[in-house]
Design an enzyme around this catalytic site. Sequence first.
Site, PDB file in Angstrom:
ATOM      1  N   GLU A 120       0.841  -1.215   0.000  1.00 42.38           N
ATOM      2  CA  GLU A 120       0.000   0.000   0.000  1.00 42.38           C
ATOM      3  C   GLU A 120       0.873   1.260   0.000  1.00 42.38           C
ATOM      4  O   GLU A 120       0.537   2.273   0.618  1.00 42.38           O
ATOM      5  CB  GLU A 120      -0.959   0.028   1.209  1.00 42.38           C
TER       6      GLU A 120
HETATM    7  C1  FAD Z   1       3.068  -9.857   0.089  1.00 40.65           C
HETATM    8  C2  FAD Z   1       2.890  -8.742  -0.899  1.00 40.65           C
HETATM    9  C3  FAD Z   1       1.627  -8.459  -1.389  1.00 40.65           C
HETATM   10  C4  FAD Z   1       1.459  -7.447  -2.342  1.00 40.65           C
HETATM   11  N1  FAD Z   1       0.209  -7.250  -2.885  1.00 40.65           N
HETATM   12  C5  FAD Z   1       0.102  -6.439  -3.971  1.00 40.65           C
HETATM   13  C6  FAD Z   1      -1.135  -6.377  -4.706  1.00 40.65           C
HETATM   14  O1  FAD Z   1      -2.142  -7.012  -4.347  1.00 40.65           O
HETATM   15  N2  FAD Z   1      -1.189  -5.599  -5.819  1.00 40.65           N
HETATM   16  C7  FAD Z   1      -0.113  -4.872  -6.247  1.00 40.65           C
HETATM   17  O2  FAD Z   1      -0.230  -4.193  -7.260  1.00 40.65           O
HETATM   18  N3  FAD Z   1       1.067  -4.898  -5.562  1.00 40.65           N
HETATM   19  C8  FAD Z   1       1.203  -5.670  -4.458  1.00 40.65           C
HETATM   20  N4  FAD Z   1       2.396  -5.741  -3.777  1.00 40.65           N
HETATM   21  C9  FAD Z   1       3.506  -4.915  -4.222  1.00 40.65           C
HETATM   22  C10 FAD Z   1       3.849  -3.794  -3.239  1.00 40.65           C
HETATM   23  O3  FAD Z   1       2.861  -2.801  -3.293  1.00 40.65           O
HETATM   24  C11 FAD Z   1       5.252  -3.283  -3.600  1.00 40.65           C
HETATM   25  O4  FAD Z   1       6.163  -4.308  -3.222  1.00 40.65           O
HETATM   26  C12 FAD Z   1       5.595  -1.985  -2.919  1.00 40.65           C
HETATM   27  O5  FAD Z   1       4.808  -0.932  -3.433  1.00 40.65           O
HETATM   28  C13 FAD Z   1       7.071  -1.616  -3.068  1.00 40.65           C
HETATM   29  O6  FAD Z   1       7.518  -1.758  -4.379  1.00 40.65           O
HETATM   30  P1  FAD Z   1       8.855  -2.598  -4.661  1.00 40.65           P
HETATM   31  O7  FAD Z   1       8.732  -3.903  -4.005  1.00 40.65           O
HETATM   32  O8  FAD Z   1       9.128  -2.584  -6.110  1.00 40.65           O
HETATM   33  O9  FAD Z   1      10.002  -1.789  -3.914  1.00 40.65           O
HETATM   34  P2  FAD Z   1      10.818  -0.552  -4.495  1.00 40.65           P
HETATM   35  O10 FAD Z   1       9.900   0.450  -5.070  1.00 40.65           O
HETATM   36  O11 FAD Z   1      11.927  -1.053  -5.340  1.00 40.65           O
HETATM   37  O12 FAD Z   1      11.428   0.063  -3.155  1.00 40.65           O
HETATM   38  C14 FAD Z   1      12.620  -0.406  -2.545  1.00 40.65           C
HETATM   39  C15 FAD Z   1      13.013   0.618  -1.460  1.00 40.65           C
HETATM   40  O13 FAD Z   1      13.262   1.889  -2.080  1.00 40.65           O
HETATM   41  C16 FAD Z   1      12.491   2.877  -1.447  1.00 40.65           C
HETATM   42  N5  FAD Z   1      12.079   3.892  -2.420  1.00 40.65           N
HETATM   43  C17 FAD Z   1      11.542   3.700  -3.648  1.00 40.65           C
HETATM   44  N6  FAD Z   1      11.256   4.871  -4.221  1.00 40.65           N
HETATM   45  C18 FAD Z   1      11.613   5.837  -3.337  1.00 40.65           C
HETATM   46  C19 FAD Z   1      11.567   7.259  -3.346  1.00 40.65           C
HETATM   47  N7  FAD Z   1      11.044   7.946  -4.349  1.00 40.65           N
HETATM   48  N8  FAD Z   1      12.037   7.911  -2.267  1.00 40.65           N
HETATM   49  C20 FAD Z   1      12.534   7.242  -1.205  1.00 40.65           C
HETATM   50  N9  FAD Z   1      12.611   5.909  -1.149  1.00 40.65           N
HETATM   51  C21 FAD Z   1      12.147   5.208  -2.198  1.00 40.65           C
HETATM   52  C22 FAD Z   1      11.262   2.131  -0.904  1.00 40.65           C
HETATM   53  O14 FAD Z   1      10.638   2.848   0.125  1.00 40.65           O
HETATM   54  C23 FAD Z   1      11.901   0.829  -0.443  1.00 40.65           C
HETATM   55  O15 FAD Z   1      12.446   1.004   0.836  1.00 40.65           O
HETATM   56  C24 FAD Z   1       2.580  -6.696  -2.779  1.00 40.65           C
HETATM   57  C25 FAD Z   1       3.846  -6.968  -2.261  1.00 40.65           C
HETATM   58  C26 FAD Z   1       4.014  -7.982  -1.349  1.00 40.65           C
HETATM   59  C27 FAD Z   1       5.396  -8.285  -0.860  1.00 40.65           C
END
Ligand code: FAD
Length: 601
Positions: free
Chosen positions: A421
């Site tokens: 989220e």
């Molecule tokens: C169990 C699980 C269920 C999920 N369910 C859903 C779902 O139903 N539908 C769906 O669409 N997605 C879902 N997700 C995806 C989830 O929303 C994303 O994993 C999340 O938004 C983070 O994206 P990412 O994993 O690519 O991390 P990244 O975006 O790669 O982030 C990695 C790190 O970088 C930091 N970061 C990134 N951008 C910035 C910035 N601009 N400034 C500062 N820090 C930053 C982040 O805060 C984090 O600490 C799910 C994930 C999991 C693990």
Amino acid sequence: MTEDMLVENEINTSFEIDFSKLQGGGGKFIISPIGSDKVFCRESFSEDHRMFESAALEFAQKTIFPMREKLESHNKEASLEVFKQMGELGFLGVDTPEEFGGLGLDKTTACIVCDILSYGGSVSIMVTQAAHTGIASLPIIWYGTKTQKEKYLPKLASGEWMGCYALTEPAAGSDALSGQMKAKLSEDGKHYLLSGQKIYITNGGWSDVCVTFANVDGKYTGFIVDKDYPGWVAGEEEKKMGIKGSSTVTLFFEDCKVPLENMIGNVGQGSAIAFNVLYAGRYKLGVSAAAGAKICTNLSYDFANEREQFSRKIANFSMMKRKMSDMVVKCWEADSLNYMTSGSIDESIKDFDKTSPDYFEKVQKVIEDHAIEASLCKVVGSEALAFSVDEGVQIHGGAGYIEDYPICAMYRDERINRIFEGTNEINRLLIAGTALKKALLEDIPIRDSILSRATEWVPNDLFVDEDILTEAKVVEFCRSLNLYVFNLLITKYGQDLKNEQWVLEPYADVLISLSILDTTIKRYIQANDLKKTDMLPVLKLSVANQYQSMMLNAFDILACIDENSDFLKEQVTSLKYSPNKIGLKKNVYRDLDKYGKYYLD
Ligand SMILES: Cc1cc2nc3c(=O)[nH]c(=O)nc-3n(C[C@H](O)[C@H](O)[C@H](O)COP(=O)(O)OP(=O)(O)OC[C@H]3O[C@@H](n4cnc5c(N)ncnc54)[C@H](O)[C@@H]3O)c2cc1C
């Protein structure tokens, strides 16, 4: 508003703030002093809210609790059985209009369902329920055509179908709108062919319907996809750290044939749809996280009163008491923010005509207006839970590391709340960035507020009971402090502030502290005498904690932007506030011990 909003030489102590300039309720904690408004809280629940609470509690105790082990062991049949029962009892259709098989109730009732069902002890089924009722169903409720609503909503509300929401892609996580999935028109012009993949999709392996997003000629667009459309392929279940009972898969769309009429909204409206539903997901996540933190407090209290070391219950050791009193305060803070938010949204939408064609457009605007609050609930709730679970495991000692004790799984399950989220980093950016936007657009009369507080940080006319006069002064001091820091930041960076993360993060924390201070003291003031007695020590400790946190962040920000801190030091000296935090913690534990469980619901 421009960068010359700085008010150094523009002092007018008789300046009146026009609160009518507040558009909707979002962000009003920034400027609304004690006595100027009320906050919604669980003490404001109606009879109907209470009835729903009882029904949800009965279901949590009689149905979820006995099944919790199966629900946590990725047992699809058990999960679907409980899910269907939730549908039969209306727990999946609270937000769905009555004409499409739902109950069409307010946001507070939807929060009560997330809150109370959590007491069934299965985090996984709550993740399933939350994804289904929130991000999967809301796009159709808010943006669907009548035909789409008729086809999907009754089955989603009854639990006959399960829904999922697929936004994240391998290269598009936090930067969610950079998704590469494509939708191109078929040769006969009757279908869109979706090609791409979406990762980490909650409910993905069990769903009948998916709301997803793809580029139509470079414009991000929403689609409703049925499982039986050719080209929907669900990947293997992910092996997760926690929430092991829920389904999380990659969904592959291999030229998936989606009829034209399944586009949701218009071409290019996908970004707005994707983001608007996330706001609702965020405050609900805050609600279930706060419920988890309370469960954890109760588990820890019970354990500490059974386990003996050095011939005494470990609950007798002050270090254990300290942990539990901190847990109580964090639960109370998160709970207060959650219902303040749902209540403020409900208040803003209660007079809208449900039969009007633009009803849902107006509802979305109100929810978007509460973007700061939605992120506050998400961050404060998830961090209250993280704190409580971590301290809870510590209170359990070695037992906390053993699967037989529920706190062990809670430790793993909790971790995802700070990631999905929108990560808590992204939500902090949203909190500070939205406040900046509201100030620049004058959605909140920040300039007037800064002027009114330029010299007098604590107003003289604070009409509160003597026993919270000190705290009321501190809250208003902190409101002025926020305005002071905000003004310095805007003066230094202007609109570029949104890119200055070194100061934006501590500034988001300043806003988080202020929102807690504002909400909890107003909740206290509204409470009856019996509740006040229980709330007073918690309020006092919360005020002390949030004041200290705010001061640390404010001085850090000032140092970072080379601002002389003498003025702030003078203000601090004249406030003369030096709370006895250890004494306050003793009082909070005394009350926890009196009730034997979290006692402020
Ligand atoms: C169990 C699980 C269920 C999920 N369910 C859903 C779902 O139903 N539908 C769906 O669409 N997605 C879902 N997700 C995806 C989830 O929303 C994303 O994993 C999340 O938004 C983070 O994206 P990412 O994993 O690519 O991390 P990244 O975006 O790669 O982030 C990695 C790190 O970088 C930091 N970061 C990134 N951008 C910035 C910035 N601009 N400034 C500062 N820090 C930053 C982040 O805060 C984090 O600490 C799910 C994930 C999991 C693990």
